[in-house]
Design an enzyme around this catalytic site. Sequence first.
Site, short mmCIF file in Angstrom:
data_model
loop_
_atom_site.label_atom_id
_atom_site.label_comp_id
_atom_site.label_asym_id
_atom_site.label_seq_id
_atom_site.Cartn_x
_atom_site.Cartn_y
_atom_site.Cartn_z
N GLY A 10 18.78 34.60 47.96
CA GLY A 10 20.46 33.88 48.92
C GLY A 10 20.94 34.38 49.54
O GLY A 10 20.56 35.52 50.52
N ARG A 98 31.57 42.09 34.33
CA ARG A 98 32.15 42.40 34.65
C ARG A 98 33.87 43.21 33.92
O ARG A 98 34.60 43.92 33.92
CB ARG A 98 32.78 41.74 35.98
CG ARG A 98 32.15 40.97 37.29
CD ARG A 98 32.46 40.16 37.99
NE ARG A 98 32.17 39.80 39.56
CZ ARG A 98 32.06 38.69 39.60
NH1 ARG A 98 33.10 38.01 40.00
NH2 ARG A 98 31.07 38.73 41.51
N CYS A 128 34.48 38.69 45.17
CA CYS A 128 35.40 39.04 46.52
C CYS A 128 36.88 38.75 46.89
O CYS A 128 37.15 39.61 47.52
CB CYS A 128 35.15 37.35 47.25
SG CYS A 128 34.94 36.08 46.45
N SER A 158 32.11 29.94 52.73
CA SER A 158 30.43 30.20 52.73
C SER A 158 30.75 30.86 51.14
O SER A 158 29.95 31.27 50.76
CB SER A 158 31.13 31.30 53.97
OG SER A 158 31.99 31.74 53.21
N GLY A 159 32.24 30.61 50.41
CA GLY A 159 31.52 31.22 49.46
C GLY A 159 31.74 30.26 48.44
O GLY A 159 31.04 31.11 46.78
N HIS A 240 37.42 34.90 53.95
CA HIS A 240 38.57 33.91 52.59
C HIS A 240 39.94 35.03 53.33
O HIS A 240 40.19 36.10 53.61
CB HIS A 240 38.44 34.41 51.53
CG HIS A 240 37.45 34.45 50.89
ND1 HIS A 240 36.37 33.25 51.29
CD2 HIS A 240 36.66 34.38 48.72
CE1 HIS A 240 35.67 32.26 50.17
NE2 HIS A 240 36.14 33.83 49.15
#
Length: 342
Positions: A10, A98, A128, A158-159, A240
């Site tokens: 990935g 998380r 992120c 791209s996120g 970002h």
Amino acid sequence: MNIAIVGVSGAVGQEFLRVLDEQNFPIDSLRLFGSARSAGRRYAFRGKEYEVEELTHESDFSGVDIAFTSAGASTSKEFAGTITRHGTVMIDNSSAFRMDSDVPLVVPEVNGNDALLRPRGIIGNPNCTTIQLVVALKPVDGLSPIRNVHVATYQAASGAGASAMDELVEQTRQISAGETPTVEKFSHQLAFNLIPQVDVFMDNDYTKEEMKMFNETRKIMHSDIKVSAICVRVPVLRAHSEAVWVQTENPLEIRDVRRAMENAPGLVVLDDPRSGKYPMPLDVAGSDPVYVGRLRKDLCDERSLSFWVVGDQIKKGAALNAVQIAQWLIENDPSVGRSRRE
């Protein structure tokens, strides 16, 4: 150190390889894991080729010190026991653990010591947008406790992965050629547009991404900070950006905040707006630090200030932060890799 990467095929898995090399990370052995579809692929690293192994419950991690995992939450949940069974530290880039109370959520510049308390052998790598936010908030909170944060994010394609970047490029080409743009990855056309939705909506009309920023910030900073976010997808390929408004318990002087930010690890102040100098995703893409600019007092509240934050969400927002957690462990936790040092 003996290292494994799970989900190496990935975008973040590939970034792990680049970041480990850039950081000159000490590696004695490297193993790569992926799905059945990825098994057998070969990737070059430091002049050698490594073949991807299929991740199964029979995979043996007994010789692995640290495993970086970025194969999605469902894979992390399913294989966590397999990965950590023999003492491997699992640094997980997914959302799987998380908010679990027994899994530390770590940004080394902010709460590195939390990595020492990992009863399940798992350390969470935050979202992120949260990572770059807390790196910028930490020096402010050191001057006066932060009470409230309002943030608007401007999140690159791209996120959502490499295919999302490809779709943005293709949409731009199609529109320029007078063709109807293909919309598959996002719910709406992204080229020449903004989409005020990142992830799915929750019952409170905030998205899952926005609630991650609320919950993760509080956990990382050990604080009751309240974060109200609106997350927006923008037609940018990588990196970002965030517009941030911070209310502190006591009024702060901008010169003191600037000095604290300039001295903060992992944070670069680029703030000369009269000369057109401020962080932009085009310039920050591929860079390691978090950048901050447009630092000023909030005109609505004497206890508030605002600033602009930009970071590469594939590097500091994902792979780099995970590698920095591993570096922090090597420097501060004698138990990591101890058997090989002995």
